[in-house]
Scaffold this motif. Sequence first.
Motif, mmCIF file in Angstrom:
data_model
loop_
_atom_site.group_PDB
_atom_site.id
_atom_site.type_symbol
_atom_site.label_atom_id
_atom_site.label_comp_id
_atom_site.label_asym_id
_atom_site.label_seq_id
_atom_site.Cartn_x
_atom_site.Cartn_y
_atom_site.Cartn_z
ATOM 1 N N TYR A 134 29.723 57.020 36.103
ATOM 2 C CA TYR A 134 30.132 57.516 34.796
ATOM 3 C C TYR A 134 29.266 56.888 33.710
ATOM 4 O O TYR A 134 29.099 57.450 32.636
ATOM 5 C CB TYR A 134 31.599 57.180 34.517
ATOM 6 N N ASP A 146 26.463 62.610 32.650
ATOM 7 C CA ASP A 146 27.139 63.905 32.541
ATOM 8 C C ASP A 146 28.526 63.850 33.174
ATOM 9 O O ASP A 146 29.503 64.363 32.619
ATOM 10 C CB ASP A 146 26.307 65.002 33.198
ATOM 11 N N SER A 147 28.611 63.211 34.353
ATOM 12 C CA SER A 147 29.929 63.096 34.997
ATOM 13 C C SER A 147 30.850 62.189 34.184
ATOM 14 O O SER A 147 32.065 62.392 34.145
ATOM 15 C CB SER A 147 29.785 62.559 36.425
ATOM 16 N N ARG A 149 30.792 61.974 30.911
ATOM 17 C CA ARG A 149 31.259 62.779 29.779
ATOM 18 C C ARG A 149 32.469 63.619 30.180
ATOM 19 O O ARG A 149 33.449 63.729 29.442
ATOM 20 C CB ARG A 149 30.133 63.684 29.269
ATOM 21 N N ARG A 150 32.380 64.213 31.363
ATOM 22 C CA ARG A 150 33.504 65.023 31.841
ATOM 23 C C ARG A 150 34.739 64.147 32.069
ATOM 24 O O ARG A 150 35.861 64.554 31.756
ATOM 25 C CB ARG A 150 33.119 65.756 33.131
ATOM 26 N N THR A 153 36.264 63.045 28.677
ATOM 27 C CA THR A 153 36.789 64.221 27.985
ATOM 28 C C THR A 153 38.089 64.672 28.623
ATOM 29 O O THR A 153 39.049 65.037 27.925
ATOM 30 C CB THR A 153 35.761 65.365 27.999
ATOM 31 N N ASP A 154 38.150 64.632 29.958
ATOM 32 C CA ASP A 154 39.375 65.011 30.663
ATOM 33 C C ASP A 154 40.526 64.053 30.344
ATOM 34 O O ASP A 154 41.700 64.438 30.412
ATOM 35 C CB ASP A 154 39.140 65.041 32.174
#
Length: 230
Positions: A134, A146-147, A149-150, A153-154
């Motif tokens: 992460y 990128d992972s 960020r997901r 955000t989740d």
Amino acid sequence: MKEGPDISQVATLIGDPARANMLTALMAGKALTAGELAGEAGITLPTASGHLRKLETGGLILARKQGRHKYFTLAGPEIAHLLEVLMGFASARGHLRTRTGPRDGALRGARVCYNHLAGEAGVQMFDAMMAREYLGLAAQGLTVTDSGRRFVTDLGIDLDGLQAKRRPLCRECLDWSERRSHLAGSLGRGLFELMLRENWLEKTPGTRIVTFRPSGLKRFTDLFGPPPPL
């Protein structure tokens, strides 16, 4: 050294025991009055006022007036980072001002470092985020992948809003008790505020200790692996 930054000025400000106690009290991230800081330092209010003027002039603290009261905070996260590094240096060399006791274990387990999670819990979170990629290292330093960020955000964190701030998004902070990194920066603050907002943990009044609630401990474990010992 005849040229360059004069570290002796900062060292003199921090080196006084009363001022060091006041700065440490402000590491909890809460604004305190001169009277409260005098109590933390074990000195009279007039003496504390003199010390606070020196710290403010030296750029280590900020004063904010609200109504009839004046409140003091650290001047910024970089001051907290500096103090955390000095604490680690002192701890590693056995320079401890009190004997260890029950609170010492709790302080090492999970605590607030100005505005983010520190101690064993903070290091565990940082290590987990690195292991799951992460977070990553780039030429400019620590970065969110990128992972990552997901992931954040989740969780409900506004990453774009954090990036718009003037502070670094993510930064390593050397943990004084673990002597390893925990996560600072806007993202570190955002994650800690999420844990408080969703009642994962709670602050212990008058200390830097934070305590996980049972449901929050499970959530922390699910996301970041083994929790700190209770």
